[in-house]
Design a protein around this motif. Structure first.
Motif, PDB file in Angstrom:
ATOM      1  N   THR A 116       0.768  -1.060  -0.054  1.00 41.57           N
ATOM      2  CA  THR A 116      -0.078  -0.041   0.076  1.00 41.57           C
ATOM      3  C   THR A 116       0.734   1.404  -0.168  1.00 41.57           C
ATOM      4  O   THR A 116       0.521   2.436  -0.322  1.00 41.57           O
ATOM      5  N   ALA A 117       2.021   1.111   0.519  1.00 42.66           N
ATOM      6  CA  ALA A 117       3.011   2.427   0.503  1.00 42.66           C
ATOM      7  C   ALA A 117       3.298   3.012  -1.070  1.00 42.66           C
ATOM      8  O   ALA A 117       3.670   3.834  -1.280  1.00 42.66           O
ATOM      9  N   LEU A 118       2.861   1.975  -2.047  1.00 39.36           N
ATOM     10  CA  LEU A 118       3.165   2.495  -3.566  1.00 39.36           C
ATOM     11  C   LEU A 118       1.866   3.110  -4.065  1.00 39.36           C
ATOM     12  O   LEU A 118       1.961   3.864  -5.206  1.00 39.36           O
ATOM     13  N   LEU A 119       0.684   3.084  -3.374  1.00 43.67           N
ATOM     14  CA  LEU A 119      -0.537   3.952  -3.620  1.00 43.67           C
ATOM     15  C   LEU A 119      -0.542   5.205  -3.371  1.00 43.67           C
ATOM     16  O   LEU A 119       0.091   5.704  -2.341  1.00 43.67           O
ATOM     17  N   GLU A 120      -0.935   6.048  -4.297  1.00 37.14           N
ATOM     18  CA  GLU A 120      -0.904   7.677  -4.180  1.00 37.14           C
ATOM     19  C   GLU A 120      -2.515   8.097  -4.284  1.00 37.14           C
ATOM     20  O   GLU A 120      -3.017   8.250  -5.408  1.00 37.14           O
ATOM     21  N   ILE A 121      -3.209   8.289  -3.231  1.00 37.93           N
ATOM     22  CA  ILE A 121      -4.575   8.782  -3.247  1.00 37.93           C
ATOM     23  C   ILE A 121      -4.788   9.922  -2.023  1.00 37.93           C
ATOM     24  O   ILE A 121      -4.849  10.021  -0.989  1.00 37.93           O
ATOM     25  N   PRO A 122      -4.363  11.066  -2.853  1.00 33.06           N
ATOM     26  CA  PRO A 122      -4.081  12.398  -2.037  1.00 33.06           C
ATOM     27  C   PRO A 122      -5.363  13.095  -1.609  1.00 33.06           C
ATOM     28  O   PRO A 122      -5.521  14.215  -1.809  1.00 33.06           O
ATOM     29  N   PHE A 123      -6.282  12.320  -1.105  1.00 29.74           N
ATOM     30  CA  PHE A 123      -7.539  12.835  -0.649  1.00 29.74           C
ATOM     31  C   PHE A 123      -7.662  12.880   0.809  1.00 29.74           C
ATOM     32  O   PHE A 123      -7.156  11.875   1.334  1.00 29.74           O
ATOM     33  N   ALA A 149      -4.959  10.296 -10.676  1.00 29.69           N
ATOM     34  CA  ALA A 149      -4.652  11.501 -11.697  1.00 29.69           C
ATOM     35  C   ALA A 149      -5.524  11.956 -12.541  1.00 29.69           C
ATOM     36  O   ALA A 149      -6.005  13.316 -12.679  1.00 29.69           O
ATOM     37  N   ARG A 150      -6.187  10.900 -13.336  1.00 30.97           N
ATOM     38  CA  ARG A 150      -7.218  11.399 -14.254  1.00 30.97           C
ATOM     39  C   ARG A 150      -8.551  12.074 -13.628  1.00 30.97           C
ATOM     40  O   ARG A 150      -9.010  12.901 -14.209  1.00 30.97           O
ATOM     41  N   PHE A 151      -8.746  11.495 -12.610  1.00 26.78           N
ATOM     42  CA  PHE A 151      -9.861  12.083 -11.865  1.00 26.78           C
ATOM     43  C   PHE A 151      -9.660  13.346 -11.349  1.00 26.78           C
ATOM     44  O   PHE A 151     -10.775  14.231 -11.340  1.00 26.78           O
ATOM     45  N   LEU A 152      -8.796  13.722 -10.898  1.00 27.51           N
ATOM     46  CA  LEU A 152      -8.534  15.090 -10.600  1.00 27.51           C
ATOM     47  C   LEU A 152      -8.535  15.945 -11.752  1.00 27.51           C
ATOM     48  O   LEU A 152      -8.916  17.157 -11.472  1.00 27.51           O
ATOM     49  N   GLU A 153      -7.934  15.703 -12.993  1.00 27.31           N
ATOM     50  CA  GLU A 153      -8.261  16.421 -14.140  1.00 27.31           C
ATOM     51  C   GLU A 153      -9.835  16.667 -14.645  1.00 27.31           C
ATOM     52  O   GLU A 153     -10.120  17.540 -14.754  1.00 27.31           O
ATOM     53  N   HIS A 154     -10.338  15.426 -14.306  1.00 30.53           N
ATOM     54  CA  HIS A 154     -11.906  15.496 -14.839  1.00 30.53           C
ATOM     55  C   HIS A 154     -12.607  16.112 -13.675  1.00 30.53           C
ATOM     56  O   HIS A 154     -13.722  17.162 -14.230  1.00 30.53           O
ATOM     57  N   ALA A 155     -12.397  16.197 -12.489  1.00 28.32           N
ATOM     58  CA  ALA A 155     -13.182  17.064 -11.445  1.00 28.32           C
ATOM     59  C   ALA A 155     -12.939  18.708 -11.727  1.00 28.32           C
ATOM     60  O   ALA A 155     -13.717  19.429 -11.489  1.00 28.32           O
ATOM     61  N   ALA A 156     -11.632  19.078 -12.207  1.00 30.23           N
ATOM     62  CA  ALA A 156     -11.321  20.281 -12.398  1.00 30.23           C
ATOM     63  C   ALA A 156     -12.121  20.794 -13.777  1.00 30.23           C
ATOM     64  O   ALA A 156     -12.787  21.901 -13.731  1.00 30.23           O
ATOM     65  N   LEU A 157     -12.211  19.848 -14.816  1.00 28.83           N
ATOM     66  CA  LEU A 157     -13.104  20.449 -15.890  1.00 28.83           C
ATOM     67  C   LEU A 157     -14.375  20.149 -15.682  1.00 28.83           C
ATOM     68  O   LEU A 157     -15.164  21.244 -16.029  1.00 28.83           O
ATOM     69  N   LEU A 158     -14.857  19.552 -14.580  1.00 30.44           N
ATOM     70  CA  LEU A 158     -16.428  19.376 -14.553  1.00 30.44           C
ATOM     71  C   LEU A 158     -16.854  20.566 -13.736  1.00 30.44           C
ATOM     72  O   LEU A 158     -17.855  21.147 -14.080  1.00 30.44           O
ATOM     73  N   ALA A 188     -20.824  19.007  -6.389  1.00 29.41           N
ATOM     74  CA  ALA A 188     -19.605  18.753  -5.552  1.00 29.41           C
ATOM     75  C   ALA A 188     -19.863  18.030  -4.355  1.00 29.41           C
ATOM     76  O   ALA A 188     -18.834  17.352  -3.898  1.00 29.41           O
ATOM     77  N   ASP A 189     -20.794  18.040  -3.575  1.00 28.19           N
ATOM     78  CA  ASP A 189     -21.008  17.038  -2.920  1.00 28.19           C
ATOM     79  C   ASP A 189     -20.889  15.469  -3.348  1.00 28.19           C
ATOM     80  O   ASP A 189     -20.174  14.690  -2.727  1.00 28.19           O
ATOM     81  N   TYR A 190     -21.341  15.188  -4.465  1.00 22.38           N
ATOM     82  CA  TYR A 190     -21.380  13.842  -5.012  1.00 22.38           C
ATOM     83  C   TYR A 190     -19.690  13.569  -5.290  1.00 22.38           C
ATOM     84  O   TYR A 190     -19.366  12.458  -5.261  1.00 22.38           O
ATOM     85  N   VAL A 191     -19.086  14.627  -5.960  1.00 19.08           N
ATOM     86  CA  VAL A 191     -17.686  14.471  -6.337  1.00 19.08           C
ATOM     87  C   VAL A 191     -16.975  14.205  -4.902  1.00 19.08           C
ATOM     88  O   VAL A 191     -16.059  13.297  -4.959  1.00 19.08           O
ATOM     89  N   ASP A 192     -17.203  14.971  -3.905  1.00 20.70           N
ATOM     90  CA  ASP A 192     -16.645  14.430  -2.405  1.00 20.70           C
ATOM     91  C   ASP A 192     -16.995  13.236  -1.912  1.00 20.70           C
ATOM     92  O   ASP A 192     -15.942  12.520  -1.588  1.00 20.70           O
ATOM     93  N   ARG A 194     -19.652  10.628 -15.554  1.00 19.35           N
ATOM     94  CA  ARG A 194     -19.827   9.169 -15.871  1.00 19.35           C
ATOM     95  C   ARG A 194     -18.333   8.527 -15.800  1.00 19.35           C
ATOM     96  O   ARG A 194     -18.125   7.531 -15.371  1.00 19.35           O
ATOM     97  N   GLU A 195     -17.424   8.992 -16.572  1.00 25.56           N
ATOM     98  CA  GLU A 195     -16.062   8.547 -16.311  1.00 25.56           C
ATOM     99  C   GLU A 195     -15.423   8.657 -14.839  1.00 25.56           C
ATOM    100  O   GLU A 195     -14.656   7.674 -14.605  1.00 25.56           O
ATOM    101  N   MET A 196     -15.684   9.901 -14.336  1.00 26.71           N
ATOM    102  CA  MET A 196     -15.445   9.807 -13.033  1.00 26.71           C
ATOM    103  C   MET A 196     -15.758   8.695 -12.032  1.00 26.71           C
ATOM    104  O   MET A 196     -15.164   8.093 -11.033  1.00 26.71           O
ATOM    105  N   ARG A 197     -17.068   8.456 -12.293  1.00 25.45           N
ATOM    106  CA  ARG A 197     -17.479   7.234 -11.516  1.00 25.45           C
ATOM    107  C   ARG A 197     -17.000   5.795 -11.796  1.00 25.45           C
ATOM    108  O   ARG A 197     -16.442   4.926 -11.143  1.00 25.45           O
ATOM    109  N   ARG A 198     -16.768   5.660 -13.098  1.00 30.19           N
ATOM    110  CA  ARG A 198     -15.925   4.558 -13.583  1.00 30.19           C
ATOM    111  C   ARG A 198     -14.524   4.401 -13.056  1.00 30.19           C
ATOM    112  O   ARG A 198     -13.902   3.316 -12.391  1.00 30.19           O
ATOM    113  N   ILE A 199     -13.857   5.583 -12.914  1.00 30.09           N
ATOM    114  CA  ILE A 199     -12.628   5.514 -12.452  1.00 30.09           C
ATOM    115  C   ILE A 199     -12.542   5.554 -10.881  1.00 30.09           C
ATOM    116  O   ILE A 199     -11.962   4.509 -10.277  1.00 30.09           O
ATOM    117  N   THR A 200     -13.752   5.761 -10.148  1.00 31.00           N
ATOM    118  CA  THR A 200     -13.808   5.368  -8.880  1.00 31.00           C
ATOM    119  C   THR A 200     -14.020   4.093  -8.514  1.00 31.00           C
ATOM    120  O   THR A 200     -13.424   3.464  -7.651  1.00 31.00           O
TER     121      THR A 200
END
Length: 358
Positions: free
Chosen positions: A20-27, A282-291, A309-313, A223-229
Protein backbone atom coordinates in the motif's frame (compact mmCIF):
# COMPACT_ATOMS: atom_id res chain seq x y z
CA UNK A 1 1.80 4.38 6.64
CA UNK A 2 4.48 5.58 9.10
CA UNK A 3 7.19 3.30 10.39
CA UNK A 4 7.48 2.67 14.11
CA UNK A 5 10.95 2.45 15.62
CA UNK A 6 12.46 0.13 18.20
CA UNK A 7 15.83 0.27 20.02
CA UNK A 8 17.13 -1.96 17.24
CA UNK A 9 15.91 0.37 14.50
CA UNK A 10 12.79 0.67 12.30
CA UNK A 11 10.21 -2.07 12.76
CA UNK A 12 9.89 -4.16 9.59
CA UNK A 13 6.94 -3.36 7.40
CA UNK A 14 4.34 -6.02 6.77
CA UNK A 15 3.80 -7.18 3.18
CA UNK A 16 0.49 -5.29 3.23
CA UNK A 17 2.21 -2.05 4.28
CA UNK A 18 4.88 -2.53 1.61
CA UNK A 19 2.22 -2.90 -1.07
CA UNK A 20 0.00 0.00 0.00
CA UNK A 21 3.00 2.34 0.31
CA UNK A 22 3.01 2.36 -3.51
CA UNK A 23 -0.51 3.84 -3.67
CA UNK A 24 -1.04 7.57 -4.12
CA UNK A 25 -4.56 8.67 -3.16
CA UNK A 26 -4.14 12.32 -2.13
CA UNK A 27 -7.58 12.93 -0.63
CA UNK A 28 -8.23 13.88 2.99
CA UNK A 29 -9.79 11.18 5.12
CA UNK A 30 -12.59 11.78 7.64
CA UNK A 31 -14.94 9.65 9.73
CA UNK A 32 -18.45 10.17 11.09
CA UNK A 33 -18.73 10.90 14.80
CA UNK A 34 -21.68 8.44 15.01
CA UNK A 35 -19.60 5.41 14.09
CA UNK A 36 -19.91 3.71 17.49
CA UNK A 37 -23.70 4.00 17.57
CA UNK A 38 -23.88 2.62 14.02
CA UNK A 39 -21.61 -0.28 15.00
CA UNK A 40 -23.91 -1.35 17.84
CA UNK A 41 -27.01 -0.96 15.68
CA UNK A 42 -25.65 -3.17 12.91
CA UNK A 43 -24.47 -5.89 15.27
CA UNK A 44 -28.05 -6.13 16.58
CA UNK A 45 -29.51 -5.99 13.06
CA UNK A 46 -27.29 -8.81 11.79
CA UNK A 47 -28.15 -10.95 14.81
CA UNK A 48 -31.89 -10.26 14.57
CA UNK A 49 -31.99 -11.37 10.92
CA UNK A 50 -29.92 -14.49 11.56
CA UNK A 51 -26.95 -13.33 9.50
CA UNK A 52 -24.79 -13.70 12.62
CA UNK A 53 -25.87 -16.50 14.93
CA UNK A 54 -24.00 -16.48 18.23
CA UNK A 55 -21.40 -14.71 20.32
CA UNK A 56 -18.41 -16.10 18.43
CA UNK A 57 -19.90 -14.91 15.12
CA UNK A 58 -20.46 -11.45 16.57
CA UNK A 59 -16.94 -11.20 17.98
CA UNK A 60 -15.27 -12.28 14.75
CA UNK A 61 -17.42 -9.92 12.70
CA UNK A 62 -16.85 -7.04 15.14
CA UNK A 63 -13.08 -7.40 14.83
CA UNK A 64 -13.33 -6.52 11.12
CA UNK A 65 -14.52 -2.97 12.00
CA UNK A 66 -16.72 -2.91 8.92
CA UNK A 67 -18.78 0.00 10.22
CA UNK A 68 -15.73 2.22 9.89
CA UNK A 69 -15.73 1.75 6.12
CA UNK A 70 -19.18 3.34 5.85
CA UNK A 71 -18.33 6.02 8.43
CA UNK A 72 -15.42 6.97 6.14
CA UNK A 73 -17.50 6.79 2.96
CA UNK A 74 -20.13 9.11 4.52
CA UNK A 75 -18.32 11.21 7.14
CA UNK A 76 -21.24 13.66 7.40
CA UNK A 77 -23.88 10.93 7.86
CA UNK A 78 -25.48 10.71 11.27
CA UNK A 79 -28.05 8.64 13.14
CA UNK A 80 -30.39 6.56 11.00
CA UNK A 81 -28.52 7.39 7.79
CA UNK A 82 -25.22 5.97 9.01
CA UNK A 83 -26.95 2.99 10.66
CA UNK A 84 -28.60 2.17 7.33
CA UNK A 85 -25.24 2.42 5.57
CA UNK A 86 -23.54 0.10 8.05
CA UNK A 87 -26.45 -2.37 7.83
CA UNK A 88 -26.05 -2.42 4.04
CA UNK A 89 -22.31 -2.94 4.41
CA UNK A 90 -22.80 -5.68 6.99
CA UNK A 91 -25.11 -7.55 4.63
CA UNK A 92 -22.68 -6.94 1.76
CA UNK A 93 -19.74 -8.58 3.54
CA UNK A 94 -21.75 -11.50 4.93
CA UNK A 95 -23.09 -12.05 1.40
CA UNK A 96 -19.64 -11.71 -0.17
CA UNK A 97 -18.10 -14.25 2.20
CA UNK A 98 -20.60 -16.91 1.06
CA UNK A 99 -18.56 -17.27 -2.13
CA UNK A 100 -15.21 -18.10 -0.50
CA UNK A 101 -16.24 -21.73 -0.12
CA UNK A 102 -18.09 -24.35 -2.15
CA UNK A 103 -20.88 -22.00 -3.22
CA UNK A 104 -18.43 -19.81 -5.11
CA UNK A 105 -17.58 -22.79 -7.34
CA UNK A 106 -21.25 -23.59 -8.18
CA UNK A 107 -22.61 -21.11 -10.74
CA UNK A 108 -26.06 -22.75 -10.81
CA UNK A 109 -26.51 -22.40 -7.04
CA UNK A 110 -25.26 -18.81 -7.22
CA UNK A 111 -27.82 -18.08 -9.95
CA UNK A 112 -30.66 -19.38 -7.75
CA UNK A 113 -29.59 -17.18 -4.85
CA UNK A 114 -29.33 -14.15 -7.12
CA UNK A 115 -32.76 -14.84 -8.59
CA UNK A 116 -34.26 -14.74 -5.08
CA UNK A 117 -32.66 -11.35 -4.44
CA UNK A 118 -33.72 -9.90 -7.79
CA UNK A 119 -37.29 -10.97 -6.98
CA UNK A 120 -37.09 -8.88 -3.82
CA UNK A 121 -36.01 -5.84 -5.85
CA UNK A 122 -38.85 -6.35 -8.30
CA UNK A 123 -41.47 -6.90 -5.59
CA UNK A 124 -42.17 -10.45 -6.81
CA UNK A 125 -43.09 -13.42 -4.65
CA UNK A 126 -40.42 -16.09 -4.04
CA UNK A 127 -40.22 -18.82 -6.64
CA UNK A 128 -42.29 -21.93 -5.91
CA UNK A 129 -40.81 -24.08 -3.16
CA UNK A 130 -38.00 -21.66 -2.31
CA UNK A 131 -37.32 -20.76 1.31
CA UNK A 132 -36.19 -17.20 1.82
CA UNK A 133 -33.49 -17.61 4.47
CA UNK A 134 -31.57 -14.88 6.31
CA UNK A 135 -29.74 -13.48 3.27
CA UNK A 136 -32.99 -12.85 1.40
CA UNK A 137 -34.96 -11.61 4.42
CA UNK A 138 -32.17 -9.26 5.48
CA UNK A 139 -31.99 -7.92 1.95
CA UNK A 140 -35.77 -7.43 1.88
CA UNK A 141 -35.54 -5.21 4.97
CA UNK A 142 -32.67 -3.19 3.49
CA UNK A 143 -34.41 -2.75 0.15
CA UNK A 144 -37.50 -1.30 1.81
CA UNK A 145 -35.54 1.06 4.05
CA UNK A 146 -33.13 2.29 1.38
CA UNK A 147 -35.86 3.10 -1.14
CA UNK A 148 -38.25 4.68 1.35
CA UNK A 149 -38.94 8.30 0.43
CA UNK A 150 -36.84 8.31 -2.75
CA UNK A 151 -38.14 9.36 -6.16
CA UNK A 152 -38.50 7.15 -9.25
CA UNK A 153 -35.32 8.38 -10.99
CA UNK A 154 -33.14 7.54 -8.01
CA UNK A 155 -34.94 4.24 -7.41
CA UNK A 156 -34.44 3.17 -11.03
CA UNK A 157 -30.75 4.02 -10.93
CA UNK A 158 -30.26 2.27 -7.60
CA UNK A 159 -32.07 -0.84 -8.83
CA UNK A 160 -29.93 -0.99 -11.98
CA UNK A 161 -26.73 -0.69 -9.99
CA UNK A 162 -27.79 -3.37 -7.51
CA UNK A 163 -28.88 -5.64 -10.33
CA UNK A 164 -25.43 -5.33 -11.91
CA UNK A 165 -23.80 -5.97 -8.54
CA UNK A 166 -25.74 -9.18 -7.98
CA UNK A 167 -25.34 -10.64 -11.47
CA UNK A 168 -21.58 -10.04 -11.43
CA UNK A 169 -21.29 -12.70 -8.72
CA UNK A 170 -22.45 -15.29 -11.25
CA UNK A 171 -19.71 -14.17 -13.63
CA UNK A 172 -17.13 -14.51 -10.84
CA UNK A 173 -18.40 -18.02 -10.03
CA UNK A 174 -17.88 -18.95 -13.68
CA UNK A 175 -14.34 -17.53 -13.47
CA UNK A 176 -13.58 -19.72 -10.45
CA UNK A 177 -15.02 -22.89 -11.93
CA UNK A 178 -14.07 -22.50 -15.59
CA UNK A 179 -11.07 -23.85 -17.47
CA UNK A 180 -9.86 -20.48 -18.81
CA UNK A 181 -9.08 -17.42 -16.71
CA UNK A 182 -10.44 -14.04 -17.81
CA UNK A 183 -8.17 -11.31 -19.08
CA UNK A 184 -7.80 -8.10 -17.11
CA UNK A 185 -10.36 -6.23 -19.24
CA UNK A 186 -12.92 -9.02 -18.89
CA UNK A 187 -12.25 -9.20 -15.16
CA UNK A 188 -12.73 -5.45 -14.74
CA UNK A 189 -16.00 -5.54 -16.69
CA UNK A 190 -17.49 -7.86 -14.05
CA UNK A 191 -15.64 -6.52 -11.04
CA UNK A 192 -16.87 -2.94 -11.65
CA UNK A 193 -20.25 -4.32 -10.64
CA UNK A 194 -19.34 -6.82 -7.91
CA UNK A 195 -17.17 -4.30 -6.02
CA UNK A 196 -20.44 -2.53 -5.13
CA UNK A 197 -19.20 1.04 -5.46
CA UNK A 198 -22.04 2.38 -7.63
CA UNK A 199 -24.72 1.57 -5.01
CA UNK A 200 -22.47 3.25 -2.44
CA UNK A 201 -22.38 6.41 -4.56
CA UNK A 202 -26.16 6.26 -4.89
CA UNK A 203 -26.32 6.35 -1.09
CA UNK A 204 -24.26 9.55 -1.14
CA UNK A 205 -27.17 11.13 -3.01
CA UNK A 206 -29.71 9.63 -0.61
CA UNK A 207 -27.93 10.89 2.49
CA UNK A 208 -27.42 14.29 0.84
CA UNK A 209 -31.18 14.47 0.10
CA UNK A 210 -30.82 15.10 -3.64
CA UNK A 211 -30.96 13.23 -6.96
CA UNK A 212 -28.66 14.40 -9.73
CA UNK A 213 -30.24 14.83 -13.17
CA UNK A 214 -29.89 11.94 -15.62
CA UNK A 215 -27.98 14.05 -18.13
CA UNK A 216 -25.29 14.77 -15.56
CA UNK A 217 -24.96 11.12 -14.54
CA UNK A 218 -24.77 9.89 -18.11
CA UNK A 219 -22.65 12.73 -19.47
CA UNK A 220 -18.94 13.45 -19.55
CA UNK A 221 -17.01 13.75 -17.31
CA UNK A 222 -19.14 12.56 -14.36
CA UNK A 223 -19.77 9.13 -15.85
CA UNK A 224 -16.04 8.66 -16.42
CA UNK A 225 -15.32 9.81 -12.87
CA UNK A 226 -17.67 7.15 -11.52
CA UNK A 227 -15.89 4.53 -13.62
CA UNK A 228 -12.54 5.70 -12.28
CA UNK A 229 -13.83 5.50 -8.71
CA UNK A 230 -14.88 1.90 -9.39
CA UNK A 231 -11.50 0.95 -10.77
CA UNK A 232 -9.47 2.67 -8.06
CA UNK A 233 -11.52 0.78 -5.47
CA UNK A 234 -10.96 -2.48 -7.39
CA UNK A 235 -7.20 -2.07 -7.63
CA UNK A 236 -6.86 -0.95 -4.00
CA UNK A 237 -8.97 -3.88 -2.85
CA UNK A 238 -6.91 -6.27 -4.96
CA UNK A 239 -3.72 -4.93 -3.39
CA UNK A 240 -4.95 -5.16 0.21
CA UNK A 241 -6.80 -8.48 -0.21
CA UNK A 242 -4.04 -10.24 -2.17
CA UNK A 243 -2.91 -12.49 0.70
CA UNK A 244 -6.53 -13.40 1.48
CA UNK A 245 -7.26 -14.35 -2.12
CA UNK A 246 -4.10 -16.43 -2.35
CA UNK A 247 -5.08 -18.19 0.88
CA UNK A 248 -8.54 -19.19 -0.38
CA UNK A 249 -7.44 -19.87 -3.97
CA UNK A 250 -9.59 -17.13 -5.52
CA UNK A 251 -8.55 -15.93 -8.98
CA UNK A 252 -10.72 -12.79 -9.00
CA UNK A 253 -7.86 -10.40 -8.34
CA UNK A 254 -6.03 -8.19 -10.85
CA UNK A 255 -2.60 -8.98 -9.39
CA UNK A 256 -3.16 -12.73 -9.59
CA UNK A 257 -4.60 -12.58 -13.10
CA UNK A 258 -1.72 -10.37 -14.29
CA UNK A 259 0.82 -12.76 -12.80
CA UNK A 260 -0.78 -15.82 -14.40
CA UNK A 261 -1.23 -14.07 -17.73
CA UNK A 262 2.37 -12.84 -17.96
CA UNK A 263 4.30 -15.57 -16.15
CA UNK A 264 5.70 -13.03 -13.70
CA UNK A 265 5.58 -13.42 -9.95
CA UNK A 266 2.75 -11.94 -7.89
CA UNK A 267 5.27 -9.67 -6.18
CA UNK A 268 6.48 -8.32 -9.53
CA UNK A 269 2.92 -7.48 -10.59
CA UNK A 270 1.99 -5.46 -7.50
CA UNK A 271 3.70 -2.19 -8.65
CA UNK A 272 1.90 -2.37 -12.00
CA UNK A 273 -1.52 -2.62 -10.35
CA UNK A 274 -0.63 0.19 -7.94
CA UNK A 275 0.45 2.34 -10.90
CA UNK A 276 -2.89 1.61 -12.59
CA UNK A 277 -4.71 2.91 -9.49
CA UNK A 278 -2.48 5.99 -9.25
CA UNK A 279 -2.93 6.85 -12.91
CA UNK A 280 -6.68 6.74 -12.55
CA UNK A 281 -6.57 9.02 -9.52
CA UNK A 282 -4.58 11.55 -11.59
CA UNK A 283 -7.24 11.39 -14.32
CA UNK A 284 -9.99 11.84 -11.73
CA UNK A 285 -8.37 15.09 -10.55
CA UNK A 286 -8.22 16.38 -14.13
CA UNK A 287 -11.87 15.50 -14.74
CA UNK A 288 -12.98 17.10 -11.45
CA UNK A 289 -11.39 20.41 -12.46
CA UNK A 290 -12.97 20.18 -15.93
CA UNK A 291 -16.40 19.39 -14.46
CA UNK A 292 -16.34 22.35 -12.11
CA UNK A 293 -15.34 24.75 -14.89
CA UNK A 294 -17.92 23.32 -17.28
CA UNK A 295 -20.80 23.65 -14.80
CA UNK A 296 -19.85 27.22 -13.99
CA UNK A 297 -19.41 28.12 -17.64
CA UNK A 298 -22.81 26.75 -18.68
CA UNK A 299 -24.69 28.65 -16.00
CA UNK A 300 -25.74 25.56 -14.01
CA UNK A 301 -27.79 26.73 -10.99
CA UNK A 302 -25.83 27.08 -7.79
CA UNK A 303 -27.92 24.48 -5.96
CA UNK A 304 -27.12 21.85 -8.60
CA UNK A 305 -23.43 22.78 -8.57
CA UNK A 306 -23.41 22.29 -4.79
CA UNK A 307 -25.01 18.86 -5.19
CA UNK A 308 -22.46 17.87 -7.82
CA UNK A 309 -19.66 19.06 -5.54
CA UNK A 310 -21.09 16.92 -2.73
CA UNK A 311 -21.27 13.90 -5.05
CA UNK A 312 -17.67 14.40 -6.19
CA UNK A 313 -16.66 14.60 -2.53
CA UNK A 314 -18.48 11.29 -2.13
CA UNK A 315 -16.26 9.71 -4.78
CA UNK A 316 -13.16 11.06 -3.06
CA UNK A 317 -14.41 9.71 0.28
CA UNK A 318 -14.94 6.26 -1.23
CA UNK A 319 -11.45 6.10 -2.75
CA UNK A 320 -9.69 7.38 0.37
CA UNK A 321 -12.00 5.65 2.84
CA UNK A 322 -11.60 2.28 1.14
CA UNK A 323 -7.84 2.41 1.66
CA UNK A 324 -7.94 3.85 5.18
CA UNK A 325 -10.47 1.31 6.40
CA UNK A 326 -8.56 -1.57 4.78
CA UNK A 327 -5.47 -0.64 6.77
CA UNK A 328 -7.31 -0.46 10.11
CA UNK A 329 -9.49 -3.54 9.60
CA UNK A 330 -8.46 -7.03 10.59
CA UNK A 331 -9.94 -8.43 7.40
CA UNK A 332 -6.70 -8.21 5.44
CA UNK A 333 -3.97 -8.41 8.09
CA UNK A 334 -2.26 -11.64 9.23
CA UNK A 335 -5.19 -12.52 11.50
CA UNK A 336 -7.66 -11.97 8.66
CA UNK A 337 -5.69 -14.20 6.31
CA UNK A 338 -5.39 -16.90 8.98
CA UNK A 339 -9.18 -16.77 9.43
CA UNK A 340 -9.68 -18.06 5.87
CA UNK A 341 -6.57 -20.26 5.50
CA UNK A 342 -6.34 -24.03 5.52
CA UNK A 343 -9.90 -24.47 4.33
CA UNK A 344 -11.42 -22.40 7.15
CA UNK A 345 -14.26 -20.05 6.28
CA UNK A 346 -15.84 -17.23 8.19
CA UNK A 347 -18.48 -18.69 10.55
CA UNK A 348 -21.29 -16.89 8.70
CA UNK A 349 -20.17 -18.20 5.29
CA UNK A 350 -22.43 -21.26 5.31
CA UNK A 351 -25.83 -19.59 5.37
CA UNK A 352 -28.62 -21.52 3.58
CA UNK A 353 -29.28 -20.59 -0.03
CA UNK A 354 -32.29 -21.45 -2.23
CA UNK A 355 -32.47 -24.98 -3.64
CA UNK A 356 -34.43 -26.44 -6.52
CA UNK A 357 -38.05 -27.12 -5.64
CA UNK A 358 -39.19 -30.74 -5.52
Amino acid sequence: MPHTTTPEGPAPRSPLAHRTALLEIPFAGAISSDVEEARLHTLCWLRDFGLLRDGSDLREYDALRLERAMARFYPRARGEDLALATDVNGWFFVFDDQFDGELGQRPDAVARLLDSLVRVMDGDAPSAGAEAGPLVEGFRDLWRRVNDGMGPLWRHRFREHWHGYLLAHHREALNRSGDALPGIDEYLAARRHSIGIQPCLDLAERFGRYTLPRELHEGFPLREMRRITDEVAIFVNDIVSLDKELAVGDVNNAVILLARGTGRSVRECVPEVCAAANGRVARFLEHAALLSARLEGTGTPGAVRAQVADYVDGMRNVMRGNLDWSLESRRYDDAGVAAVSGGRRRPWAGLPVPVEAG
